[in-house]
Design an enzyme around this catalytic site. Structure first.
Site, PDB file in Angstrom:
ATOM      1  N   LYS A  73      -3.171 -16.980  13.246  1.00  0.00           N
ATOM      2  CA  LYS A  73      -2.983 -18.424  13.141  1.00  0.00           C
ATOM      3  C   LYS A  73      -3.890 -19.154  14.130  1.00  0.00           C
ATOM      4  O   LYS A  73      -4.617 -20.084  13.759  1.00  0.00           O
ATOM      5  CB  LYS A  73      -1.514 -18.765  13.415  1.00  0.00           C
ATOM      6  CG  LYS A  73      -1.176 -20.244  13.247  1.00  0.00           C
ATOM      7  CD  LYS A  73       0.210 -20.580  13.783  1.00  0.00           C
ATOM      8  CE  LYS A  73       1.320 -20.336  12.785  1.00  0.00           C
ATOM      9  NZ  LYS A  73       1.374 -21.374  11.726  1.00  0.00           N
ATOM     10  N   ARG A 120       4.652 -21.948  18.317  1.00  0.00           N
ATOM     11  CA  ARG A 120       4.749 -20.960  17.232  1.00  0.00           C
ATOM     12  C   ARG A 120       4.133 -19.636  17.666  1.00  0.00           C
ATOM     13  O   ARG A 120       3.169 -19.599  18.408  1.00  0.00           O
ATOM     14  CB  ARG A 120       3.986 -21.431  15.988  1.00  0.00           C
ATOM     15  CG  ARG A 120       4.617 -22.587  15.248  1.00  0.00           C
ATOM     16  CD  ARG A 120       3.820 -22.829  13.954  1.00  0.00           C
ATOM     17  NE  ARG A 120       4.444 -23.854  13.130  1.00  0.00           N
ATOM     18  CZ  ARG A 120       4.125 -25.138  13.163  1.00  0.00           C
ATOM     19  NH1 ARG A 120       3.191 -25.565  14.012  1.00  0.00           N
ATOM     20  NH2 ARG A 120       4.736 -26.003  12.361  1.00  0.00           N
ATOM     21  N   GLY A 176       8.005 -14.998   9.191  1.00  0.00           N
ATOM     22  CA  GLY A 176       9.439 -15.154   9.423  1.00  0.00           C
ATOM     23  C   GLY A 176      10.026 -14.174  10.423  1.00  0.00           C
ATOM     24  O   GLY A 176      11.227 -14.171  10.660  1.00  0.00           O
ATOM     25  N   MET A 178       9.178 -13.783  13.714  1.00  0.00           N
ATOM     26  CA  MET A 178       9.338 -14.282  15.080  1.00  0.00           C
ATOM     27  C   MET A 178       9.723 -15.757  15.061  1.00  0.00           C
ATOM     28  O   MET A 178       9.850 -16.351  13.999  1.00  0.00           O
ATOM     29  CB  MET A 178       8.053 -14.021  15.854  1.00  0.00           C
ATOM     30  CG  MET A 178       7.896 -12.516  16.142  1.00  0.00           C
ATOM     31  SD  MET A 178       6.402 -12.156  17.037  1.00  0.00           S
ATOM     32  CE  MET A 178       5.174 -12.699  15.877  1.00  0.00           C
ATOM     33  N   ARG A 191      -5.400 -19.510   5.852  1.00  0.00           N
ATOM     34  CA  ARG A 191      -5.568 -18.054   5.913  1.00  0.00           C
ATOM     35  C   ARG A 191      -5.982 -17.565   4.527  1.00  0.00           C
ATOM     36  O   ARG A 191      -5.809 -18.273   3.544  1.00  0.00           O
ATOM     37  CB  ARG A 191      -4.278 -17.378   6.365  1.00  0.00           C
ATOM     38  CG  ARG A 191      -3.137 -17.659   5.426  1.00  0.00           C
ATOM     39  CD  ARG A 191      -1.822 -17.117   5.963  1.00  0.00           C
ATOM     40  NE  ARG A 191      -0.750 -17.608   5.108  1.00  0.00           N
ATOM     41  CZ  ARG A 191       0.548 -17.508   5.398  1.00  0.00           C
ATOM     42  NH1 ARG A 191       0.929 -16.962   6.533  1.00  0.00           N
ATOM     43  NH2 ARG A 191       1.450 -17.974   4.572  1.00  0.00           N
ATOM     44  N   HIS A 221       4.913  17.526 -15.409  1.00  0.00           N
ATOM     45  CA  HIS A 221       4.216  17.727 -16.680  1.00  0.00           C
ATOM     46  C   HIS A 221       4.140  16.419 -17.457  1.00  0.00           C
ATOM     47  O   HIS A 221       3.090  16.027 -17.954  1.00  0.00           O
ATOM     48  CB  HIS A 221       4.948  18.797 -17.504  1.00  0.00           C
ATOM     49  CG  HIS A 221       4.304  19.047 -18.827  1.00  0.00           C
ATOM     50  ND1 HIS A 221       4.696  18.417 -19.974  1.00  0.00           N
ATOM     51  CD2 HIS A 221       3.267  19.842 -19.167  1.00  0.00           C
ATOM     52  CE1 HIS A 221       3.938  18.821 -20.977  1.00  0.00           C
ATOM     53  NE2 HIS A 221       3.060  19.694 -20.525  1.00  0.00           N
ATOM     54  N   SER A 238     -13.620  23.898  -7.508  1.00  0.00           N
ATOM     55  CA  SER A 238     -12.951  22.655  -7.855  1.00  0.00           C
ATOM     56  C   SER A 238     -11.588  22.701  -7.182  1.00  0.00           C
ATOM     57  O   SER A 238     -10.809  23.630  -7.402  1.00  0.00           O
ATOM     58  CB  SER A 238     -12.812  22.550  -9.373  1.00  0.00           C
ATOM     59  OG  SER A 238     -12.140  21.352  -9.692  1.00  0.00           O
ATOM     60  N   CYS A 251     -10.156  18.470  -9.172  1.00  0.00           N
ATOM     61  CA  CYS A 251      -9.631  18.191 -10.508  1.00  0.00           C
ATOM     62  C   CYS A 251      -8.117  18.050 -10.483  1.00  0.00           C
ATOM     63  O   CYS A 251      -7.483  17.986 -11.515  1.00  0.00           O
ATOM     64  CB  CYS A 251     -10.059  19.255 -11.505  1.00  0.00           C
ATOM     65  SG  CYS A 251      -9.431  20.893 -11.131  1.00  0.00           S
ATOM     66  N   TYR A 257     -18.174  15.649  -6.949  1.00  0.00           N
ATOM     67  CA  TYR A 257     -17.537  14.808  -7.958  1.00  0.00           C
ATOM     68  C   TYR A 257     -16.021  14.831  -7.817  1.00  0.00           C
ATOM     69  O   TYR A 257     -15.456  15.723  -7.182  1.00  0.00           O
ATOM     70  CB  TYR A 257     -17.929  15.257  -9.383  1.00  0.00           C
ATOM     71  CG  TYR A 257     -17.399  16.606  -9.774  1.00  0.00           C
ATOM     72  CD1 TYR A 257     -16.100  16.741 -10.294  1.00  0.00           C
ATOM     73  CD2 TYR A 257     -18.153  17.757  -9.614  1.00  0.00           C
ATOM     74  CE1 TYR A 257     -15.586  17.983 -10.633  1.00  0.00           C
ATOM     75  CE2 TYR A 257     -17.659  19.000  -9.960  1.00  0.00           C
ATOM     76  CZ  TYR A 257     -16.373  19.110 -10.465  1.00  0.00           C
ATOM     77  OH  TYR A 257     -15.865  20.331 -10.795  1.00  0.00           O
TER      78      TYR A 257
END
Lengths: 934, 934
Positions: free
Chosen positions: B40, B110, B119, B121, B360, B482, B808, B875, B895
């Site tokens: 902030k 704040r 919310g 603090m 923000r 599965h 793999s 894989c 890959y």
């Protein structure tokens, strides 16, 4: 050759010696040169050096074999001249001449590798004979039949081995056999010895004709040609099919090669003053210290082996040829004093003169190995250290286990009573009547019957029945299946994973794949847990003296010679070992047995087995079926006093020794019955609907229970279970402490893969400990540690060790997860894997050092890094297996833990490891045994 | 303080600056100082620097918070003078004086941490009011009601927050609430706004009396005392219960601390020319580029939030206050151009003057995130790289999946139709009629019904039924069960592991634990595979444009705006990623879909799924039931042409792209029916006895099939199976090659733990390849490699890589074995584990980098050591999960492979990883994509 070859084998230089002579007073070689000369050659040299009568000869080194294969089947240049020089020395010593027509020197040509490969390679005898020499030899010996017999043997051997006429397949017939059979048929005789000198002479001619016909060449008359042919044949035999297979099976490297021994022939078949025999310097079966052997007069070695004539006990030689007999006794003494071991010798007496043909360390039974080792220490021949190295730890089982009356067993097998074979999962011999469930086992036992429990597999529900049985036989599961594990822990005989059994629970009978046996309830069977044999009928057994002294206390130590032997070995072992040895036990009686066997603590107390005891399974089931925390706590409150009592019993027995207690581990469904009737009964007992029980059982069903909701996962979701167990442990600690005993509890959290799991459970345990101390106002010490049994636990051992005070390797599960291999399901392929040498040994038997061992090493290293004084042990079944114990020693663990009856084995294995590897691996720390009391 | 403290925090020196002013034209801070100033504070400073109207104020840094907790709740000495100086600057800027009785400056206090903690603090508004200042403010504003309303709010907030009167438990009542309610009751009103100035004045007095009564102290009249109290309260709130829990949940380190923002108050409730509002610079739901927000005149922020009055769309502000509206439009432009992102702002208009209170980066939906990122590239605001980093890969699902009509879904939920929730295993929305078995699914579908298949779990036998269904719902099994696996591969919607379902196959219905629903066969249900929701009834769905263009081809690309957006993102991703992306597919149509989604090859073709196809299951069963090699070979001969055809179809589609085919992997019992009826049918088909089938099924039963007789173990014991598969692969290769296509087969051996296993299977495959080349006279290239999916495979990767041409990683099984965790059984405890943060994410969803990742790293290192150019891929299902893809990039794999519908996600994840980690880990080698065609 030339420079290039020099590079290939730096040992081959111009000065390279290829031929080692033995004869006269001094041989070129010694016993230690086995790699170069092979076992046979080295020992022949050693005997010469000891001044024993050995027919002179020489050894062509294994390096020539290597050269031969590396250089396209050729020999080093200098070999020929070296051989010629050596033969000249034999000629001088024997007063005969190689190739002489009048006074021929005959030779034997034998292989001789570094490791014994009996019968795998080829041998040629009587080399040097030809048509001329035969006449000279007849003139010299005056024994025509002997000479022609020797000649026809030589021709056929040479034809088979050197000229390659030996049939390659079993279906083909050896041409020489064929001719011999035809001759015997023609003469109307059945035995070779019935053939006359003339017959044998004809045989020689017929053999030679066959050789000419098949090979197109004449049989070589030139002795030198014979010699080189034979040497080549022996080298070639290193690569024959049989030898390759044998090497593979016995892990003998191909690179070793074989040596060739060429030796002057001596003959035991030259008449009544000649003879031949084999002997052991002590009894190879019993280990007794007397000269044990057999001989035959007027015979050759093969006659003793062939069994056509029955040889005489060696003692009878004294009456026939006292000089040779006394000579043998002297040689026996010389050899044993020199080799400091029991030896196996071969000798020949040629016309009253004794020759030694072979000597080597003798094979022996387990029992003999032990007795000889112990006796030799007594005799001052060897040190206790050496004795320990000569006893394979598993041989100790021989002293601990009931055994069958061997004669009765062999007769039964001969009679066709062998049913089948399974895994030798719990050693010993058991005989009893077949029952098919645990309840029957208990009932039959209570009315005095001896029973063998036969199950497809066992489960924790069967424990009482297993305990009531003499032995357990299962058709499924491996060496670490439930049946095998529990049987060993109880000291029961067990044959497991006997896949050929087809068990029909309904019919209360079993049959065997491909056999006629139908064994019904009540029939007697005998199972040999040391060999895996299952035999029909009631074979008598005898108990072990050690057990009678230590466990049943039915024998006094002073009356038990075998026990005294056992005691000596154990005392020596304890002197040398670094590893401490604990036991896996969950009952006071098991614990007491284990202490009798030398256990120094409990490394694994499985709390779940306790829940199957009298009056415990009901509240356990109530707990599992509880719908909420409160109901669960109510059931747990019933379990608390029962479990506390269990721990009290164990703590009392273990007074002063640490006790590692594992919190609940198995999946909960193991505690519920899986059949409808059982479920209905439970429902009735607990006053709930059977449907609910069934639903709960189904909801607890798992696809892979081994990887499921078990171990610390249970404790995390139901912390009240861990709480109850911790309370039972600590309240028992306080109570037994108040009795004046020393209690050292170690609480072990199973199946930890993440340090947060451990910390959660540790917190629960420590809170209870503090509460109990507060409530009772008694302080006590305790440890909280974990099992390392899944790979992630090993990988993150550094994190876990920040909180855990000890690790215990659960190598059963660690092997299952690291290899992705369910021990209970591996029966379909693991035996095949082992026989194909993918894994040299069943990894559930001996730790797979490459895979599982890697993770153990990592865990030790990482664990010690976070907590240098962390206590490390193993409580998987591997903890009682010698090669695994050795590995644990190498890792520098503090202790191994195994089933009570394996404790002596582990003690011996630990001592051997300490003797062989006095400097343990760097990652291990040398422990001060004295300081490791907890 | 002193030297010791200096050592503790080297940043704290005498010159340390603790207070950062913002106001006027230039702030002390900038947006990048979030760690020091909190989000902030940093953004307030940035807005000031951008020349935007921000009420002046200052930020007390997070370092003061750290100091405060390290020094027993005290402040650095210089803080007080810095604050005083800052307040002086505010006074000058605002023309008011803090603590002045006539012209008082009011402040807000704040919290503001580095990460947003909404919310969590505490906040105090209107600070500086006291009995004197109230009078001054009334005189200044002429609005007595406003002033007393502000005052009573301040007193109650201060009482609650600073003086600790806020109730700690929900059961207790806030004393100020109590007084307020009493007052309203006494006045006969219901709303706060109905109270008069006099009422509010009385409230202040009553509040103060309550404070005096409870705390024993008077309410502080001194503004400075109020200020210090408030600052301390904000710092204290960093350690309140809520904040601690929130930080734990969101992984925010405690050490960060919070900053405190003290700012001049501005008021939106000063009458008709005042107001307040919130806005997004673009539509946060759709991403559309227009100013989206709401406002209320004569109101404070909390009124907008409270919902007591309905705010107006921001566009309507133009008519009410054009100056402020235009100001906001300008600010919107300034902020977006400056921050280059969509922002969320708060503003207040005080008597016609616009103030910005907060800005923000705005939260947005997945769709909006994508649209905004793409639009901003078009607008030149951000680069494609930045755009990729702003789209979470999983957000792409939004573009690919059918979705429910959101309004209809919400209405159904409101109506009480939400049945339950399971795992969001296969994203998308599906509606259909409930069927309970695969056969029914196929039958119903064939008569035009849309069905949802409901099963306890699915098995390979259900594949045809799954394919016929809109979606699959299971009560057991996890994210990689599965059902989940196959559903994702097929692109089906799936909700799995819905534990509360009680399915009754017999009654063809299911109910839900603790609910009234009874859903019967044929009833409509709707399942949301993106959220796991299961809803009663038929909720309309709409398909994805991308699917309509790429897969069903029912839409032209030029008509599909969403598709065009998708295309842009994918093009950018392909430009940056290093990893190649393959797919897991076993059918030509799946392969074609995968190519449409950008797959560059097949990383896993599971041959076993093929066996369930038309006419294939019978010979497969015949093969399994065969008693000997010959019978097995006969059955395999029937399978060969069928399997060859399958491969031909795939090779044709994949023309030029590599296809990795895994040899048979699952345990054989998966191919046999487990129910008696099914077994009888099989027996009839094959002409054998049902008893035999039953016995075979039983003998194939396994305790832990995951660790059982499967993978290469099958191929080792039955090499003829591997042979047949290799032949099918290579004959298909030859046939499709002859069609002019490029075929690049890679044969993958599963479950290898020992290099000897691999070598055995490799030998079988290579022999067949040579035979096929010989027979057909066609040469082809191929690779033989292995899966690394059990720990021992990873540990011995160096040995395996000597023979294997590729690895793999099968991270599903590797996770199961490394963690000792069955994915199908983990439902009972793993969700709890994740919610307790033992594993931060389900390790079957995202790779467990510590445990599984350790073994992967080892395997990569060891594999490359033996074979530097070894091809490495993954894989497992992780191959399509963004954080796992990132890890694969870090490991330097070649890959990833994932189910077709995950390919776009993987492409994006790979690109993001490449952008974020341009230098991959040392053990990985940078790959030249162009050279990695195979």
């Amino acid at each position: 050759m030339g420079d290039k070859n020099k590079d290939m084998n730096p040992n081959i230089t111009n000065e390279q010696k290829y031929v080692y002579y033995f004869g006269g007073k001094k041989a070129d070689g010694v016993a230690e040169m086995k790699s170069l000369l092979g076992g046979k050659g080295a020992n022949l040299a050693e005997m010469v050096n000891l001044g024993l009568p050995v027919p002179p000869g020489f050894t062509i080194t294994t390096e020539v074999c290597t050269y031969y294969y590396a250089n396209n089947y050729s020999y080093p240049k200098s070999l020929e001249s070296e051989i010629k020089a050596a033969i000249k020395k034999i000629e001088i010593e024997m007063g005969a001449e190689f190739g002489s027509p009048t006074n021929p020197l005959l030779l034997s040509v034998r292989s001789g590798a570094r490791a014994s490969m009996p019968g795998m390679m080829d041998t040629i005898l009587n080399l040097g004979l030809n048509e001329e020499a035969v006449q000279g030899l007849i003139a010299k010996t005056g024994n025509e039949r002997f000479v022609y017999d020797s000649y026809r043997r030589f021709v056929s051997m040479y034809g088979d081995v050197v000229l390659g006429l030996k049939p390659q397949s079993k279906d083909d017939i050896d041409p020489f056999e064929e001719i011999l059979e035809a001759k015997k048929h023609a003469r109307g005789v059945t035995l070779d010895v019935e053939l006359t000198a003339q017959d044998l002479k004809e045989l020689v001619a017929e053999y030679k004709a066959a050789i000419k016909k098949i090979t197109g060449h004449d049989f070589p008359e030139n002795p030198w040609e014979q010699l080189w042919g034979s040497v080549g044949a022996v080298f070639n035999s290193w690569m024959n099919e049989r030898a390759i297979v044998y090497r593979k099976l016995n892990n003998i490297p191909e690179e070793w090669g074989t040596a060739v021994n060429i030796q002057s022939m001596v003959f035991g078949n030259l008449g009544g003053t000649s003879g031949t025999g084999v002997a052991f310097t002590r009894d190879a079966a019993t280990g007794d210290n007397y000269f044990y052997g057999e001989f035959l007069m007027n015979a050759q070695g093969e006659d003793v082996v062939a069994g056509t004539r029955t040889p005489y006990p060696i003692i009878e030689l004294e009456a026939i040829d006292k000089k040779s007999y006394d000579g043998l006794l002297d040689i026996r003494k010389t050899l044993e004093e020199h080799y400091r071991d029991m030896l196996d010798v071969e000798f020949t007496i040629q016309e009253g003169k004794l020759y030694m043909l072979q000597c080597r360390v003798g094979k022996r039974t387990a029992f003999a190995a032990i007795k000889i080792a112990v006796d030799m220490v007594e005799e001052g021949l060897i040190s206790p250290k050496e004795a320990l190295l000569r006893i394979e730890p598993d041989q100790l089982n021989q002293l601990l286990r009931p055994v069958f009356d061997l004669k009765a067993k062999n007769e039964a097998i001969k009679k066709g009573d062998a049913i089948t074979k399974g895994l030798n999962a719990g050693p010993g011999a058991a005989t009893g009547r077949v029952v098919f469930n645990a309840e029957d086992a208990v009932a039959w036992k209570s009315r005095g019957e001896k029973v063998v429990l036969v199950r497809i597999e066992t489960s924790p529900e069967d424990i009482a029945g297993m305990n009531a049985s003499e032995g357990i036989l299962t058709s499924r599961g491996g060496m670490t299946s439930h049946a095998a594990l529990v049987a060993r822990q109880m000291g029961k005989v067990c044959v497991a994973g006997c896949g050929s059994l087809i068990i029909d629970y309904k019919a209360r009978s079993f049959k065997v794949e491909g056999k006629d046996f139908l064994i019904k309830e009540g029939d007697y069977i005998s199972i040999d847990g040391s060999t895996g044999e299952v035999i029909n009928g009631n074979i008598p057994t005898k108990p072990s003296e050690v057990i009678e002294v230590l466990v049943t206390k039915t024998l006094k130590p002073e009356d038990a010679l075998i026990y005294q032997m056992y005691k000596k070995i154990m005392d020596w072992a304890d002197e040398y070992r670094v590893l401490r040895v604990r036991t896996n036990a969950d009952q006071p009686d098991q614990s007491a047995n284990a202490i009798a066997f030398g256990a120094e603590g409990i490394g694994l107390c499985r709390t779940e087995h306790m829940f199957f005891g009298e009056g415990k399974i009901e509240p356990m089931r109530e707990m599992i079926l509880a719908n909420n925390v409160d109901a669960r706590k109510k059931a747990l409150a019933k379990l608390l006093p029962l479990q506390r009592e269990d721990f009290e019993g164990i703590f009392r027995v273990m007074d002063g020794k640490p006790v590692t207690i594992r919190t609940i581990d198995p999946p909960l469904h193991e505690f519920l019955p899986h059949d409808e009737a059982g479920q209905e009964e439970v429902a009735k007992e607990l006053g709930i609907s059977a449907k609910l029980v069934k639903e709960r059982v189904e909801s607890l069903h798992e696809f892979n229970p081994m990887l499921g909701f078990r171990g610390c996962r249970l404790g995390l979701i139901f912390p009240e279970i861990t709480e109850m167990q911790a309370r039972a442990i600590f309240e028992a600690t306080v109570n037994v402490k108040k009795e004046g005993k020393t209690v050292l509890p170690e609480v072990m959290i199973p199946l930890v893969g993440h340090t947060k799991e451990f910390k959660h459970q540790e917190q629960v345990v420590r809170s209870v400990a503090e509460a109990v101390m507060r409530e009772t106002d008694v302080k006590f010490e305790y440890l909280v540690g974990t099992m390392i049994e899944i790979p992630r636990g090993a990988i993150t051992a550094n994190e876990i060790a920040e909180a855990a005070e000890f690790f215990s390797f659960g190598t059963n599960d660690l092997t299952q997860t690291t290899l992705g291999l369910s021990r209970d399901d591996s029966g379909k392929f693991l035996p095949e894997y082992v026989s194909r040498d993918i894994y040299p040994v069943d990894p559930f038997v001996a730790i797979d050092r490459v895979g599982v061992g890697y993770l153990m090493k990592k865990a030790v290293k990482k664990g010690r890094k976070s907590r240098p004084n962390i206590k490390l042990g193993i409580c998987g079944e591997h903890g009682g297996e010698p090669s695994s114990v050795e590995f644990c020693h190498l890792l520098g663990l503090n202790y191994v833990s195994c089933s009570p009856y394996r404790v002596p084995v582990a003690r011996l294995a630990a001592a051997r490891a300490a003797i062989q590897f006095p400097e343990i691996m760097k990652l291990g720390k040398k422990k001060d045994k004295k300081n490791d009391k907890k």
